[in-house]
Design an enzyme around this catalytic site. Sequence first.
Site, PDB file in Angstrom:
ATOM      1  N   HIS A 241      66.870  52.667  82.216  1.00  0.00           N
ATOM      2  CA  HIS A 241      67.439  51.809  83.261  1.00  0.00           C
ATOM      3  C   HIS A 241      66.311  50.963  83.852  1.00  0.00           C
ATOM      4  O   HIS A 241      65.774  51.253  84.903  1.00  0.00           O
ATOM      5  CB  HIS A 241      68.073  52.682  84.344  1.00  0.00           C
ATOM      6  CG  HIS A 241      68.737  51.891  85.431  1.00  0.00           C
ATOM      7  ND1 HIS A 241      69.712  50.961  85.197  1.00  0.00           N
ATOM      8  CD2 HIS A 241      68.556  51.903  86.773  1.00  0.00           C
ATOM      9  CE1 HIS A 241      70.106  50.440  86.351  1.00  0.00           C
ATOM     10  NE2 HIS A 241      69.427  50.986  87.320  1.00  0.00           N
TER      11      HIS A 241
ATOM     12  N   GLY B 256      73.212  56.942 102.481  1.00  0.00           N
ATOM     13  CA  GLY B 256      72.875  55.545 102.779  1.00  0.00           C
ATOM     14  C   GLY B 256      73.934  54.602 102.237  1.00  0.00           C
ATOM     15  O   GLY B 256      75.135  54.874 102.331  1.00  0.00           O
TER      16      GLY B 256
ATOM     17  N   ARG C 264      61.748  48.961  89.819  1.00  0.00           N
ATOM     18  CA  ARG C 264      62.244  50.327  90.057  1.00  0.00           C
ATOM     19  C   ARG C 264      61.095  51.327  89.959  1.00  0.00           C
ATOM     20  O   ARG C 264      61.062  52.328  90.662  1.00  0.00           O
ATOM     21  CB  ARG C 264      63.319  50.681  89.033  1.00  0.00           C
ATOM     22  CG  ARG C 264      64.578  49.822  89.159  1.00  0.00           C
ATOM     23  CD  ARG C 264      65.595  50.192  88.089  1.00  0.00           C
ATOM     24  NE  ARG C 264      66.803  49.368  88.164  1.00  0.00           N
ATOM     25  CZ  ARG C 264      66.958  48.208  87.531  1.00  0.00           C
ATOM     26  NH1 ARG C 264      65.989  47.708  86.794  1.00  0.00           N
ATOM     27  NH2 ARG C 264      68.086  47.527  87.636  1.00  0.00           N
TER      28      ARG C 264
ATOM     29  N   ASN D 266      66.340  55.949  91.794  1.00  0.00           N
ATOM     30  CA  ASN D 266      65.417  55.292  90.862  1.00  0.00           C
ATOM     31  C   ASN D 266      63.977  55.757  91.040  1.00  0.00           C
ATOM     32  O   ASN D 266      63.630  56.215  92.127  1.00  0.00           O
ATOM     33  CB  ASN D 266      65.472  53.769  91.099  1.00  0.00           C
ATOM     34  CG  ASN D 266      66.592  53.116  90.299  1.00  0.00           C
ATOM     35  OD1 ASN D 266      66.830  53.465  89.153  1.00  0.00           O
ATOM     36  ND2 ASN D 266      67.251  52.159  90.931  1.00  0.00           N
TER      37      ASN D 266
ATOM     38  N   GLY E 122      72.088  62.038 100.292  1.00  0.00           N
ATOM     39  CA  GLY E 122      71.774  60.631 100.537  1.00  0.00           C
ATOM     40  C   GLY E 122      73.068  59.991 100.992  1.00  0.00           C
ATOM     41  O   GLY E 122      74.034  59.901 100.231  1.00  0.00           O
TER      42      GLY E 122
END
Length: 307
Positions: free
Chosen positions: A173, A9, A86, A118, A7
Amino acid sequence: KKISLVGAGQIGGTMALVLAQKQLGDVMMLDIAEGMPQGKALDIQEGRSVIPTATNLSGSNDYADLAGSDVVIVTAGLPRKPGMSRDDLLDVNFGIIEKVGLAIKEHAPEALVIVVTNPLDAMVYAMQKVTGFPANRVVGMAGVLDSSRLACFIADELGVSAEDVRALVLGGHGDTMVSVYGAASVAGIPLSQLMSKEKFDELAARTAKAGGEIVALLKTGSAFYSPGLSAIHMAEAYLLDKKSVLTAAAQLNGEYGVEGGLYCGVPVVMGAGGIEKVIEVELNEEERKAFDVSVDAVKDLVSWVEN
Ligand code: NAI
């Protein structure tokens, strides 16, 4: 050492820059977007003389390039948009974590895996199942960020340096995360001597919503600078065998009364052995209840993964 970022990003790019500054090892950025990880790696490479750094960065679209990784940090997946929780990401991100997990298992079987995607607690649980890695080598990043957010809110309220504030945020979370008043301190002074419980509860409530606060401001995605810094904080503890005490999503097998290998945010010792120890803090009745509610929320997500 080799650190792979799956990833590339917003968080992946941030981590690459932070790693270049810290010079912890070679950095390999991997993404499905063609050219993007190569472009970001080249961009940072071209700043090496001004950072300055000797770190070598590369970009790839091929999972085989995970080979030889000491650490793999996974942010592959969708972030939230305004109005989303999320948990709304569960379906699509689970498919991505499965694919990435199998690739890590094949190409980087010795790596420490830090999951950031997430919904965090369910995704790190899925990662451990898919890879079959020992639980001390599969860990989730959330508590470092949530605890840092709370510490910064406390610091701003008191007008002191955030560096001097220690805060502890446990549990899943999500909206149910638990901030522990009795565990917060400023340069060794218990927070209870400096701030009322009412004020603390206000800051804890903001902490639980802090991710959403940034999503609403950005409109295009979710927080990435402080999440990137937090994930690197964990990687550094592992690579330098720091024995750092930090909050991480770790597998629980009886600790905190949680069975069944559920992943949840708790304080741990992190060093060359990955999660070397889970630390059990004493919680009062209110905190214990809130923690149990948070664990139940994680269980709901995980039961979806199991099915
Ligand atoms: P982003 O959208 O900027 O980057 C995600 C990247 O993953 C994209 O470039 C995408 O092309 C890539 N990707 C998708 N499928 C892939 C695959 N199979 N293999 C490799 N790469 C793939 O998102 P951002 O802002 O970097 O966030 C990443 C994740 O982190 C999100 O799920 C977000 O919700 C989560 N997050 C977690 C936090 C935490 O505390 N644990 C805090 C903030 C965000």
